[in-house]
Structure formats: structure tokens, C-alpha cells
Enzyme design. Structure first.
Site, PDB file in Angstrom:
ATOM      1  N   TYR A   1     -17.256 -12.018 -30.092  1.00 40.57           N
ATOM      2  CA  TYR A   1     -18.657 -12.438 -30.140  1.00 40.57           C
ATOM      3  C   TYR A   1     -18.786 -13.897 -29.698  1.00 40.57           C
ATOM      4  O   TYR A   1     -19.676 -14.237 -28.904  1.00 40.57           O
ATOM      5  CB  TYR A   1     -19.212 -12.241 -31.548  1.00 40.57           C
ATOM      6  CG  TYR A   1     -20.597 -12.805 -31.728  1.00 40.57           C
ATOM      7  CD1 TYR A   1     -21.692 -12.224 -31.096  1.00 40.57           C
ATOM      8  CD2 TYR A   1     -20.811 -13.949 -32.503  1.00 40.57           C
ATOM      9  CE1 TYR A   1     -22.971 -12.752 -31.242  1.00 40.57           C
ATOM     10  CE2 TYR A   1     -22.086 -14.480 -32.663  1.00 40.57           C
ATOM     11  CZ  TYR A   1     -23.160 -13.883 -32.031  1.00 40.57           C
ATOM     12  OH  TYR A   1     -24.411 -14.401 -32.170  1.00 40.57           O
TER      13      TYR A   1
ATOM     14  N   TYR B   1     -36.310 -12.156 -33.170  1.00 40.94           N
ATOM     15  CA  TYR B   1     -35.998 -12.382 -34.588  1.00 40.94           C
ATOM     16  C   TYR B   1     -37.245 -12.315 -35.463  1.00 40.94           C
ATOM     17  O   TYR B   1     -38.072 -11.429 -35.324  1.00 40.94           O
ATOM     18  CB  TYR B   1     -35.267 -13.722 -34.760  1.00 40.94           C
ATOM     19  CG  TYR B   1     -34.056 -13.868 -33.891  1.00 40.94           C
ATOM     20  CD1 TYR B   1     -33.059 -12.891 -33.899  1.00 40.94           C
ATOM     21  CD2 TYR B   1     -33.912 -14.967 -33.047  1.00 40.94           C
ATOM     22  CE1 TYR B   1     -31.938 -13.010 -33.095  1.00 40.94           C
ATOM     23  CE2 TYR B   1     -32.794 -15.104 -32.250  1.00 40.94           C
ATOM     24  CZ  TYR B   1     -31.812 -14.125 -32.274  1.00 40.94           C
ATOM     25  OH  TYR B   1     -30.723 -14.256 -31.482  1.00 40.94           O
TER      26      TYR B   1
ATOM     27  N   LYS C   1     -26.636 -10.494 -26.539  1.00 42.64           N
ATOM     28  CA  LYS C   1     -26.641  -9.382 -27.494  1.00 42.64           C
ATOM     29  C   LYS C   1     -27.135  -8.054 -26.915  1.00 42.64           C
ATOM     30  O   LYS C   1     -26.494  -7.017 -27.122  1.00 42.64           O
ATOM     31  CB  LYS C   1     -27.457  -9.772 -28.732  1.00 42.64           C
ATOM     32  CG  LYS C   1     -26.794 -10.864 -29.558  1.00 42.64           C
ATOM     33  CD  LYS C   1     -27.712 -11.376 -30.670  1.00 42.64           C
ATOM     34  CE  LYS C   1     -27.036 -12.463 -31.479  1.00 42.64           C
ATOM     35  NZ  LYS C   1     -27.931 -13.046 -32.511  1.00 42.64           N
TER      36      LYS C   1
ATOM     37  N   SER D   1     -27.216 -15.965 -27.608  1.00 41.90           N
ATOM     38  CA  SER D   1     -27.683 -14.685 -28.153  1.00 41.90           C
ATOM     39  C   SER D   1     -28.353 -13.782 -27.124  1.00 41.90           C
ATOM     40  O   SER D   1     -28.613 -12.602 -27.410  1.00 41.90           O
ATOM     41  CB  SER D   1     -28.646 -14.922 -29.316  1.00 41.90           C
ATOM     42  OG  SER D   1     -27.939 -15.344 -30.464  1.00 41.90           O
TER      43      SER D   1
ATOM     44  N   VAL E   1     -29.871 -19.586 -28.519  1.00 47.68           N
ATOM     45  CA  VAL E   1     -29.942 -20.973 -28.969  1.00 47.68           C
ATOM     46  C   VAL E   1     -29.465 -21.945 -27.899  1.00 47.68           C
ATOM     47  O   VAL E   1     -29.596 -23.169 -28.063  1.00 47.68           O
ATOM     48  CB  VAL E   1     -29.138 -21.183 -30.275  1.00 47.68           C
ATOM     49  CG1 VAL E   1     -29.774 -20.413 -31.416  1.00 47.68           C
ATOM     50  CG2 VAL E   1     -27.686 -20.809 -30.083  1.00 47.68           C
TER      51      VAL E   1
END
Length: 602
Positions: free
Chosen positions: A182, A234, A60, A57, A252
Site C-alpha cells: 500500500y 470520504y 485506491k 489515495s 493527500v
């Protein structure tokens, strides 16, 4: 300090690697690397900093950056919002009113960002993503096929998000294509060092500090960092901002990046995750580094201060042009009506506002002023507007304004000769600008009917004036008149002594080479002054270059004639030496006052 933080956290075995992707569950759980990269490209590192792992992630913000570059702010904002969601990263949810993902840092927003990448086909779109990441890292990155296969085989939740986005019209392409891209971007392999350089590129306004290649525009970098600040961690974003206080993104795979704009990037790799999907050691390491290095972006070391480094009048710090005694008296009496302001640091609103306010406070008492910008770094648009408005107001109220701005930081690439032009004069150095100020003060405050004396006869030169007429005539007979064209070198560095020079008309400039590669003025001498006396007295070569600054007329006593005075006319030579000593003392006094303006540099 990195070693200390690393040692303090190495034994922390809390958390576990991500297990919803089989390949991630198989990584060594206790790997630990910690890097800090400065905005000029130096990387400090400790631990497993060259171990490869997948970016996950942390990809992103970089894909979001590429989408912004492809589609523009409005084009992306139509599909993705920038609000914190307060939900886990893989939550299947959209904003109820717009149906947009809350932000690009959660999976729904990241998949949408992947769908917005331009390209001829799916392969070309992913290749553009890979090249984008590589520009940030400063080397060619590759995809880990095993992790991609594992993620594609088990990524049902992300496929559900993709189809949900397609069903509400947020993405208008094949959802399988967007989700596959992705998966691929998350499977790009990096090291902890790579992530530190990527973070430092964001810190350096989008320019890779190692390759100097621009990876993202400054405006879009600001946008990406803003979203990382509020959404990058998050549903732990609030705790992160309050305890660490840096734009950040976790993955992660065990990585975290954090950015202090303008200064540095931090990266951590440790696969053990907490309940939010963030690296346990990574969060702790960033929190400890932020505390020790005082990195929190809300940490105030001191209140905003003025950008004025120094200010002084031309009476306090004169130019290197030696003035006549009459002009020196005028400048001593009225030199406070011309002032020099040295600015420094980055000129943002707060510092520029205080500088403008301080300068405006002296406007009514100034005939001329100089603003020296050579020590200024970045100049914001609002600071530039404020200084331009200040110049215009000063001119309107009768003050002449000059800039010392050789790099055109205020955008003044041409120097005006019109005294009423609000953009004023632009000089390459402060000394020339100070001389300009002095000229304005002299023009306004010399006694009526007097002018600067630019030409004298030999008998009126201070070295001879006041002598007994017979001695004066005897000494004058030993001088020969010579002329030099403007720019002609009279004596070069290392030249042997060649005479005692009395300036009758024009100016000479004594120069020295600076460490910046430029030739600088040591002093300018004018009619009624002398040069060459030190080599004559010591028998040593010239240590500076002497050049005719204007068309020049001098009277010269040859070395052999000067030496013969000792035997033939000792009293006359003694009188000559006394006058030369007085002139040298006056020159030293002027030099000391000029150097005092740079005392802060020593």
C-alpha cells in the site's frame, strides 16, 4: 474555459499540504495544474500539468480494480464492502457485524485490496500494480523512493490498521507485506496529465483512449466508478455528489480525478488540502467545471426521447429502382403499407422502448418494414432483446421485417431467406432494403392476373411506341440488338459516348463511388427505359459506371446514326428528343423523391 477557471482559483491560498508524511510537507504548496481529457484521448491542460507528484489515495480505485480482476466481484466483496463510511480516510474502524472495511476508498479497504493482489511474491505483486497503473496512464510509471521511504518510516497508523485487519481474518497474508505494498502504490509518481488520461480511461469503459489498450473490463469499470461516486471523497462525499456530481477520487498528494462516463476525465493538482484531506483548489475547480460544462450526472438536458431519427413510407421515398408505370401506380396507391424506420444514437432501454412502441402502433397497416441501424452506436442487451421480440411479433402478425445492419449490432450475422423467419432479412444499405419492401407490396397488391413486365420488343418500347408506323419502322431500322452478361460493364466512367440504349429485357445499374469506399447505386433501369442519352446529346463522356445487373438485351443506336438524324430526318429526331426529355424528367422526379429521404443530412 480551463484558463478562466485556472485564473479564478490561482490566488486561492487556503489550506496546507499534508504534513504527516515529511516528504509531502516539502512540496511547493502553490503548484497548480488543471487537465481535461476527452474519452477519445485529447487532453486540454493549463498550469503545472507536467510536475511530478505521488498518486497517494488516488491509487485506491485502481488497485481495487486490479483486485476485482484477480479475485472477481464475490471474492473481493467477501473482504471489502461498498458502503460510504462517513468517517475520515484513515479511521481505524470496521463494520461491526462483518468486520469488513466499509469500502475500498478508505485506508482499511485499500490495504485489504492490496492484500488481494495475485502474484508470485511481494515484488511481483507490486510490479503488477505498477503495470496496471501504467496501462491506465498510457506510459510506464515509476515509484518515488524518497516518498516511499518517508511514508514507510512514519506509517504507524496504517500498520495498526493492517494488524487489526489480520486479527479479524479480513486479510490472510502478512499484514506488513500488505501495508508495504500500500505504501509503494501510494508512492507511484504521476503528473496531472497522467491522471487525466487515467480518468479518461475510466470514462471510456476501461479502454485507454490514447493507446487503445484495455486496462479494465467494462463491467468492472462500472463497479469502480460506482464506488468512487459514493465513497471517493470520504466524509465529504455527500457534498461532492450534490455540488459536482461526478465519480471522483482525491489524494493527500494534492491530486483529484473526476470522471463523466462516456465523455471525459478531469484531473487537478494543488497540494493545499482542506480538513477532509481534499485539495482546496481541486474541489473548487471541479465544482466550477461541473457547473459551467453542465457535467453533473443528474443534470437532465432533455427527457428520454425516441431513438427514431426518421420514418417514411416507400411511396414517399422509393428505392432507386425505376419501376414500370403500372408498378409505380401500385406503389403510389399501396406504398404506405411499407415503412422505413431510421434509428440513431445509443439504444438503451428508454429510447428503444419508445421506438418499439411507435413501430408497434403501425403493425396492422404494414406489409413490410425496415429498421435501419447504421446510425446507432451502442446497443444494450435489453434493447437487443426488445427489438428481437418486436421482429418476432411483427412476423407473427403478418408483417415482413428487414434490418439494415451491416455491422451486426443486433447480432444478426446471417441474413435469412425464409419469409417466416422472425430474424428476417439483413441488408447492407437502406436502398436495397427499400426495394425489398416494394417487391413485397407489389406481390400483394398488383391487380389479379398481372405480373411485372420484364421483356418487350423494340416496337413496344415507349421511345418508339406512338410514332407513325412509317417513322417507327424507319427509326427501328437504325437500332442494333446487343446482349450483355450479368455483371458486364457496358460503359465506365470517362468512356466516350457509345450509343443510345433502349432496354428490352433485364436491368442495368448506374453506380457511383461513395466516400465510404463502397460503390453505390444511383439508379436501376429496367425494360422500357433508356440510358446513354445524356452523353449522346452533350457529346460528353460517361460520368458514371453502367453495369448489367441481370442478363441484358438492349437495342443500340450508334452515335453517328444519331447525329445523321439531324440532317436526314429532323422531325423524327425532334420526336425522339421529346420522348427522351420526358423520360429524363420522370427519372429526375424519382431521384428527387429518393433524395428527399436524406434531406436531414443536408
Amino acid at each position: 474555459m480551463l484558463d478562466e477557471v485556472y485564473a479564478a482559483l490561482r490566488e486561492d491560498c487556503a489550506g496546507a499540504p499534508a504534513d504527516y508524511i515529511p516528504e509531502l510537507a516539502a512540496v511547493p504548496p502553490d503548484s497548480f495544474g488543471l487537465c481535461l481529457a476527452t474519452a477519445d484521448g485529447l487532453v486540454y491542460e493549463v498550469g503545472d500539468t507536467t510536475t511530478g507528484f505521488t498518486i497517494q489515495s488516488i491509487s485506491k480505485p485502481f488497485t481495487y480494480a486490479l483486485a476485482l480482476a484477480d479475485r472477481g466481484l464475490d471474492g473481493v466483496a467477501a473482504h471489502i464492502d461498498v458502503e460510504p463510511s462517513g468517517e475520515p480516510f484513515n479511521e481505524i474502524s470496521l463494520e461491526p457485524d462483518t468486520q469488513r472495511p466499509s469500502n475500498p476508498m478508505i485506508n482499511s479497504g485499500a490495504i485489504t485490496a492490496a492484500s488481494l493482489i495475485a502474484g508470485r511474491d511481494a515484488a511481483d505483486k507490486f510490479e503488477r500494480v505498477r503495470r496496471c497503473y501504467s496501462r491506465f496512464a498510457g506510459r510506464e510509471l515509476t515509484m518515488d523512493e524518497a516518498v516511499y521511504t518517508s511514508e514507510a518510516r512514519t506509517g504507524f497508523r496504517n500498520r495498526a490498521i493492517g494488524y487489526m485487519l489480520r486479527s479479524v481474518g479480513i486479510i490472510d497474508v502478512d499484514p506488513d507485506d500488505a501495508v508495504d505494498r500500500y505504501f509503494r502504490q501510494c508512492s507511484i509518481e504521476v503528473t496531472c496529465t497522467d491522471l487525466a488520461v487515467m480518468a479518461a480511461t475510466l470514462a471510456d469503459n476501461g479502454v485507454n483512449p490514447r493507446t487503445k489498450e484495455r486496462a479494465l473490463s467494462a463491467a468492472l469499470t462500472e463497479r469502480v466508478l460506482s464506488v468512487m461516486t459514493t465513497c471517493g471523497m470520504y466524509n465529504a462525499a455527500g457534498d461532492w455528489v450534490t455540488t459536482v456530481g461526478l465519480p471522483a477520487k482525491s489524494g493527500v498528494g494534492g491530486g483529484i480525478i473526476a470522471v463523466l462516463p462516456g465523455q471525459l476525465g478531469i484531473s487537478v493538482y494543488s497540494p493545499r488540502l482542506d480538513a477532509h484531506g481534499n485539495s482546496v483548489r481541486g474541489v473548487a475547480a471541479c465544482r466550477e467545471l461541473s457547473r459551467r460544462l453542465e457535467l453533473h450526472f443528474c443534470h437532465v438536458t432533455r427527457s428520454a426521447r425516441t431513438a427514431i431519427r426518421a420514418e417514411y413510407t416507400v411511396a414517399q421515398v422509393p428505392s432507386r429502382l425505376r419501376r414500370s408505370p403500372a408498378d409505380a401506380e401500385v406503389l403510389a396507391a399501396h406504398g404506405e403499407r411499407a415503412r422505413v424506420y431510421e434509428l440513431h444514437g445509443d439504444l438503451l432501454f428508454a429510447g428503444a422502448e419508445r421506438a418499439v412502441r411507435a413501430i408497434e402502433g403501425n403493425v396492422g397497416a404494414l406489409d413490410a418494414l425496415v429498421i435501419d441501424l447504421r446510425r446507432v452506436g451502442e446497443v444494450s442487451a435489453v434493447a437487443r432483446e426488445m427489438l428481437d421480440a418486436l421482429q418476432a411479433e411483427l412476423v407473427r402478425r403478418g408483417s415482413r421485417v428487414a434490418l439494415v445492419d451491416p455491422e451486426a449490432k443486433l447480432g444478426h450475422e446471417v441474413s435469412s431467406l425464409d419469409p417466416d423467419d422472425p430474424r428476417g432479412r439483413v441488408f447492407i444499405d437502406r436502398d436495397t432494403a427499400t426495394e425489398w419492401c416494394e417487391d413485397i407490396v407489389l406481390a400483394r397488391h398488383r391487380p389479379p392476373g398481372t405480373n411485372a413486365r420484364t421483356s418487350i420488343e423494340l416496337a413496344d418500347h415507349p421511345l418508339l411506341r406512338g410514332l407513325d408506323p412509317a417513322d417507327r419502322d424507319r427509326l427501328a431500322a437504325d437500332f442494333q440488338t446487343r446482349t450483355f452478361a450479368r455483371g458486364e460493364v457496358i460503359a465506365d466512367r470517362g468512356d466516350p459516348r457509345c450509343g443510345l440504349f433502349l432496354i428490352l429485357d433485364g436491368r442495368v445499374r448506374v453506380t457511383f463511388p461513395g466516400t465510404d469506399g463502397r460503390v453505390h447505386r444511383l439508379v436501376t433501369l429496367s425494360a422500357g427505359m433508356t440510358f446513354g442519352e445524356i452523353p449522346m446529346l452533350l457529346g460528353e463522356p460517361f460520368v458514371n459506371e453502367i453495369v448489367a445487373e441481370t442478363p441484358l438485351r438492349v437495342a443500340v443506336m450508334r452515335p453517328e446514326v444519331f447525329d445523321e438524324l439531324t440532317q436526314g430526318h429532323p422531325q423524327l429526331k425532334l420526336a425522339l428528343l421529346q420522348r427522351l426529355a420526358a423520360g429524363a424528367y420522370a427519372q429526375m422526379d424519382a431521384a428527387v423523391r429518393t433524395i428527399s429521404g436524406s434531406a436531414g443530412n443536408y
